[in-house]
Design a protein around this motif. Sequence first.
Motif, PDB file in Angstrom:
ATOM      1  N   PRO A  27       0.756  -1.366   0.065  1.00  0.00           N
ATOM      2  CA  PRO A  27       0.034  -0.011  -0.078  1.00  0.00           C
ATOM      3  C   PRO A  27       0.804   1.285  -0.052  1.00  0.00           C
ATOM      4  O   PRO A  27       0.372   2.206  -0.668  1.00  0.00           O
ATOM      5  N   ASP A  28       1.938   1.374   0.579  1.00  0.00           N
ATOM      6  CA  ASP A  28       2.744   2.588   1.007  1.00  0.00           C
ATOM      7  C   ASP A  28       3.407   2.805  -0.611  1.00  0.00           C
ATOM      8  O   ASP A  28       3.440   3.846  -0.811  1.00  0.00           O
ATOM      9  N   TYR A  29       3.642   1.701  -1.307  1.00  0.00           N
ATOM     10  CA  TYR A  29       4.241   2.200  -2.900  1.00  0.00           C
ATOM     11  C   TYR A  29       2.993   2.545  -3.781  1.00  0.00           C
ATOM     12  O   TYR A  29       3.297   3.794  -4.420  1.00  0.00           O
ATOM     13  N   ILE A  30       1.625   2.150  -3.605  1.00  0.00           N
ATOM     14  CA  ILE A  30       0.654   2.779  -4.301  1.00  0.00           C
ATOM     15  C   ILE A  30       0.218   4.127  -3.812  1.00  0.00           C
ATOM     16  O   ILE A  30       0.418   5.119  -4.680  1.00  0.00           O
ATOM     17  N   ARG A  31       0.463   4.577  -2.620  1.00  0.00           N
ATOM     18  CA  ARG A  31       0.337   5.966  -2.264  1.00  0.00           C
ATOM     19  C   ARG A  31       1.404   6.973  -2.750  1.00  0.00           C
ATOM     20  O   ARG A  31       0.917   8.016  -3.247  1.00  0.00           O
ATOM     21  N   HIS A  32       2.524   6.475  -2.613  1.00  0.00           N
ATOM     22  CA  HIS A  32       3.771   7.491  -3.215  1.00  0.00           C
ATOM     23  C   HIS A  32       3.586   7.252  -4.884  1.00  0.00           C
ATOM     24  O   HIS A  32       3.749   8.486  -5.314  1.00  0.00           O
ATOM     25  N   LEU A  33       3.130   6.297  -5.368  1.00  0.00           N
ATOM     26  CA  LEU A  33       3.254   6.260  -6.791  1.00  0.00           C
ATOM     27  C   LEU A  33       2.095   7.198  -7.317  1.00  0.00           C
ATOM     28  O   LEU A  33       1.939   7.863  -8.358  1.00  0.00           O
ATOM     29  N   SER A  34       0.755   7.077  -6.588  1.00  0.00           N
ATOM     30  CA  SER A  34      -0.346   8.070  -6.665  1.00  0.00           C
ATOM     31  C   SER A  34      -0.125   9.485  -6.818  1.00  0.00           C
ATOM     32  O   SER A  34      -0.625  10.221  -7.345  1.00  0.00           O
ATOM     33  N   HIS A  35       0.893   9.781  -5.839  1.00  0.00           N
ATOM     34  CA  HIS A  35       1.283  11.155  -5.440  1.00  0.00           C
ATOM     35  C   HIS A  35       2.243  11.546  -6.853  1.00  0.00           C
ATOM     36  O   HIS A  35       2.040  12.932  -7.055  1.00  0.00           O
ATOM     37  N   ALA A  36       2.822  10.932  -7.237  1.00  0.00           N
ATOM     38  CA  ALA A  36       3.750  11.012  -8.283  1.00  0.00           C
ATOM     39  C   ALA A  36       3.178  11.364  -9.588  1.00  0.00           C
ATOM     40  O   ALA A  36       3.369  12.121 -10.172  1.00  0.00           O
ATOM     41  N   TYR A  37       2.045  10.558  -9.826  1.00  0.00           N
ATOM     42  CA  TYR A  37       1.150  10.664 -10.806  1.00  0.00           C
ATOM     43  C   TYR A  37       0.472  12.080 -10.873  1.00  0.00           C
ATOM     44  O   TYR A  37       0.476  13.009 -11.952  1.00  0.00           O
ATOM     45  N   SER A  38      -0.123  12.516  -9.692  1.00  0.00           N
ATOM     46  CA  SER A  38      -0.781  13.691  -9.628  1.00  0.00           C
ATOM     47  C   SER A  38       0.028  14.947  -9.919  1.00  0.00           C
ATOM     48  O   SER A  38      -0.413  16.030 -10.472  1.00  0.00           O
ATOM     49  N   ARG A  39       1.404  14.908  -9.800  1.00  0.00           N
ATOM     50  CA  ARG A  39       2.274  15.999  -9.974  1.00  0.00           C
ATOM     51  C   ARG A  39       3.022  15.888 -11.253  1.00  0.00           C
ATOM     52  O   ARG A  39       3.676  16.644 -11.564  1.00  0.00           O
TER      53      ARG A  39
END
Length: 500
Positions: A27-39
Amino acid sequence: MTTTITYVDFVDSIAAALQFISHHHPPDYIRHLSHAYSREASPPAKQAIAQILINSRMCAEGRRPICQDTGIVNIFVRVGMDVRLAGFPASVVDAANAGVRRAYLDPDNRLRASIVEDPLFSRRNTGDNTPAIVHVELVPGSVVTVDVMAKGGGSENKSKFAVLMPSDSVADWIVDMVPAMGAGWCPPGMLGIGIGGTAEKAMLLAKQSLTEPLDMLELKARGPRNDLEALRIAIHDRINALGIGAQGLGGLTTVLDVKIATYPTHAASMPVAVVPNCAATRHASFTLDGDGPAMLSTASPDLWPDLPMPDGIESRKVNLDTLTRKDISTWRAGETLLLSGRMLTGRDAAHKRIDDMLARGEPLPVDFRNRMIYYVGPVDPVRDEVVGPCGPTTSTRMDKFAARMLPATGLLGMVGKAERGPTAIDAIVGNGCVYLAATGGAAYLISKAVRSSRVLAFADLGMEAIYEFDVENLPVVVAVDSGGDSIHASGPRVWRIASA
């Protein structure tokens, strides 16, 4: 108090954990990757991150591998000194391999066997992905804790090591090393860094650090509490400022987190190891306390961002069955395509065999003229699948074959992942070919574009055989066009300037 851990619970837990991580990102990877996608502001990189996130959710729901390379298994076992191991017919290492064997041969989600028993000569596949790399440690306590990791070859191959002078800058060396890794490790991912000890200790520290949860977002939000955390942030930010981006296409995020583990070392030494972890980050930890096998819980569907499937509105649609050299001469590096029609596959072992046949003047078993070849070793299909997850493998391993193979076979181009070296680019330009990049870390999503699959040659090579895929709207980006322009060179250059 003595705790009894049974052989059955140990083996069952390892098998279940390996199956789980094959289709579940942490889950921590998905949260960080989602943040990267948003920016992310780079269109090719943003599309690649979107495909990885969509693939991740599809895999969790479909219980199929995130990546076709289901990895070499690393297992770290810490056995409490108050634990009694019951019913183990041999060693803890043998028991761990029994768990690996069961996981990779599971008929409901068979995983790709990638391990060859003889690294030098026959390179015969063991068929069940054993043996694993197992580390066993005796520690205080009455439980057994286990970290399991499935490490893809593309990222493992990019590991780096050096013994620096004690006065050297670790950060400078690491930031210099990352561009040398290329994109074959499938960024965005994380870096594990081991500093100190001896050569083997530093490498082990780096590998073990990759089992820690990603916390860079939280760390940057609250600020560093010590020098080591400050160093993590500094290396993270400096690497992302290089502009390498997702899949090396140029963008804002190359690493999601940087982990550093240290150990005392000789006064004359500073061993430093770097081990990257890819977009198919796969690991899990569990504890055995004598109360049955371990259970891992699935993440909530709300964890993933709600992203639409790529619609290809801005992509050129290509019919592979009527493609000509004149057609591909109009493609430009960075352009996105949707491929439909028949394409061939082949990777390391097939290329070596083809190269040997060409050198001996022997006829080839497949007509490559005016075709595309996809560098892939797919997972075996299950149930009603045409093919299992089938993402691209690292293309640079095929570079040395390009100069002979392209003119001799009449290929129009190649599909893979990561950059091509000067030798391959010269062959591409000299023969009017192209190189296309698919997204590493989107293997299950890519498999849904394959409408049929059949083996054409070299069946004895297993997943490395030559297949023919009939695909529909397979998304790729033009990575090297027929004029030699490479997105893996121009993209990072543009975004490095943008980040400055």
